[in-house]
Motif scaffolding. Structure first.
Motif, PDB file in Angstrom:
ATOM      1  N   HIS A  25       0.795  -1.174   0.228  1.00  0.00           N
ATOM      2  CA  HIS A  25       0.024  -0.066   0.022  1.00  0.00           C
ATOM      3  C   HIS A  25       0.823   1.254   0.052  1.00  0.00           C
ATOM      4  O   HIS A  25       0.488   2.303  -0.668  1.00  0.00           O
TER       5      HIS A  25
ATOM      6  N   ALA B 202      -0.835  -4.700   2.683  1.00  0.00           N
ATOM      7  CA  ALA B 202      -2.139  -4.903   2.966  1.00  0.00           C
ATOM      8  C   ALA B 202      -2.691  -6.389   3.186  1.00  0.00           C
ATOM      9  O   ALA B 202      -2.023  -7.261   2.492  1.00  0.00           O
TER      10      ALA B 202
ATOM     11  N   GLU C 243      -6.162  -8.880   3.315  1.00  0.00           N
ATOM     12  CA  GLU C 243      -7.332  -9.014   2.788  1.00  0.00           C
ATOM     13  C   GLU C 243      -8.576  -9.324   3.812  1.00  0.00           C
ATOM     14  O   GLU C 243      -8.156 -10.332   4.741  1.00  0.00           O
TER      15      GLU C 243
ATOM     16  N   VAL D 237     -11.578  -6.448  -0.036  1.00  0.00           N
ATOM     17  CA  VAL D 237     -11.599  -5.301   1.025  1.00  0.00           C
ATOM     18  C   VAL D 237     -10.299  -5.575   1.687  1.00  0.00           C
ATOM     19  O   VAL D 237     -10.078  -6.632   2.072  1.00  0.00           O
ATOM     20  N   VAL D 238      -9.342  -4.434   1.859  1.00  0.00           N
ATOM     21  CA  VAL D 238      -8.157  -4.556   2.498  1.00  0.00           C
ATOM     22  C   VAL D 238      -8.017  -3.478   3.584  1.00  0.00           C
ATOM     23  O   VAL D 238      -8.671  -2.598   3.479  1.00  0.00           O
ATOM     24  N   ALA D 239      -7.201  -4.013   4.407  1.00  0.00           N
ATOM     25  CA  ALA D 239      -6.595  -3.181   5.499  1.00  0.00           C
ATOM     26  C   ALA D 239      -5.052  -3.042   5.653  1.00  0.00           C
ATOM     27  O   ALA D 239      -4.451  -4.108   5.128  1.00  0.00           O
ATOM     28  N   ASP D 240      -4.570  -2.010   6.117  1.00  0.00           N
ATOM     29  CA  ASP D 240      -3.199  -2.034   6.169  1.00  0.00           C
ATOM     30  C   ASP D 240      -2.723  -2.916   7.540  1.00  0.00           C
ATOM     31  O   ASP D 240      -3.257  -2.923   8.415  1.00  0.00           O
TER      32      ASP D 240
ATOM     33  N   THR E 129      -9.337  -3.413  -5.350  1.00  0.00           N
ATOM     34  CA  THR E 129      -9.241  -3.451  -3.979  1.00  0.00           C
ATOM     35  C   THR E 129     -10.177  -2.413  -3.702  1.00  0.00           C
ATOM     36  O   THR E 129     -10.163  -1.362  -4.358  1.00  0.00           O
TER      37      THR E 129
ATOM     38  N   ARG F 138     -10.217   0.324   0.213  1.00  0.00           N
ATOM     39  CA  ARG F 138      -9.792   0.233   1.435  1.00  0.00           C
ATOM     40  C   ARG F 138     -10.819   1.354   2.054  1.00  0.00           C
ATOM     41  O   ARG F 138     -10.757   2.518   1.727  1.00  0.00           O
ATOM     42  N   TYR F 139     -11.449   0.862   3.144  1.00  0.00           N
ATOM     43  CA  TYR F 139     -12.378   1.996   3.967  1.00  0.00           C
ATOM     44  C   TYR F 139     -11.351   3.079   4.927  1.00  0.00           C
ATOM     45  O   TYR F 139     -10.594   2.553   5.329  1.00  0.00           O
TER      46      TYR F 139
ATOM     47  N   GLU G 238     -10.517   4.659   8.168  1.00  0.00           N
ATOM     48  CA  GLU G 238     -10.533   4.073   9.648  1.00  0.00           C
ATOM     49  C   GLU G 238     -11.705   4.066  10.298  1.00  0.00           C
ATOM     50  O   GLU G 238     -12.016   2.929  10.954  1.00  0.00           O
TER      51      GLU G 238
END
Length: 180
Positions: A58, A72, A74, A84-87, A147, A149-150, A152
């Motif tokens: 990312h 990232a 999944e 949908v991914v997050a760090d 992908t 990424r929402y 926070e």
């Protein structure tokens, strides 16, 4: 005679198990007798059994001695159209002899990004925050991988978020002109 034209060679005992069409483009000596290896497909990090693909990174920053890589992961949310991914927490690597690794990381991560856009979600859903939609090139994959990424504070399960996200991904895919 032309010593300055000599190429550095990665020691054989430090060479990761590369894929059939994977090749080393740069490598760096890191602390603890480790190496960081950049290939055309991704980044091999000390103590990790498999490479981190360029599309999985990312963010990466170089401070002149330390490389910080944010990958990232999944999340079990989303559908077949996108992930949908997050760090993950940043990986900090001190490179004692960086050579061309920081440059290759910057160029190849940027090159993997075909589309990126950020959209507020509160207009329709009433949810504060937004979502980043990203289409990335992945070696060996035809078309783009998508992908999201929402931000926070966004709950992907909140009413209307999944529907709006799906519409935003469909919009981005049609704008890029790809069918994948």
């Amino acid at each position: 005679m032309f010593g300055f034209l000599k190429r550095r060679r990665l020691p054989a005992d430090k060479r990761p198990k590369l894929g059939p069409d994977e090749r080393v483009v740069a490598w760096a000596v890191a602390t603890g007798d480790n190496v960081v290896v950049a290939t055309n497909h991704g980044l091999w990090l000390p103590g990790v059994e498999q490479r981190l693909g360029w599309h999985e990174i990312h963010k990466a920053t170089w401070s002149g001695r330390q490389l910080a890589v944010v990958a990232a992961r999944e999340l079990p949310v989303g559908d077949e159209e996108y992930a949908v991914v997050a760090d993950l927490p940043p990986l900090l690597l001190t490179l004692l002899d960086p050579d061309r690794v920081p440059e290759q990381v910057r160029v190849r991560v940027n090159k993997s990004i075909a589309h990126t856009s950020h959209h507020p979600l509160d207009e329709i859903t009433g949810v504060r925050g937004g979502v980043r939609v990203v289409g990335r090139r992945v070696p060996g994959v035809n078309g783009l991988c998508w992908t999201v990424r929402y931000d926070e504070d966004v709950d992907p399960q909140a009413t209307g978020v999944a529907e709006q996200t799906h519409e935003l991904v469909a919009w981005a895919r049609s704008g890029v002109g790809t069918a994948s």
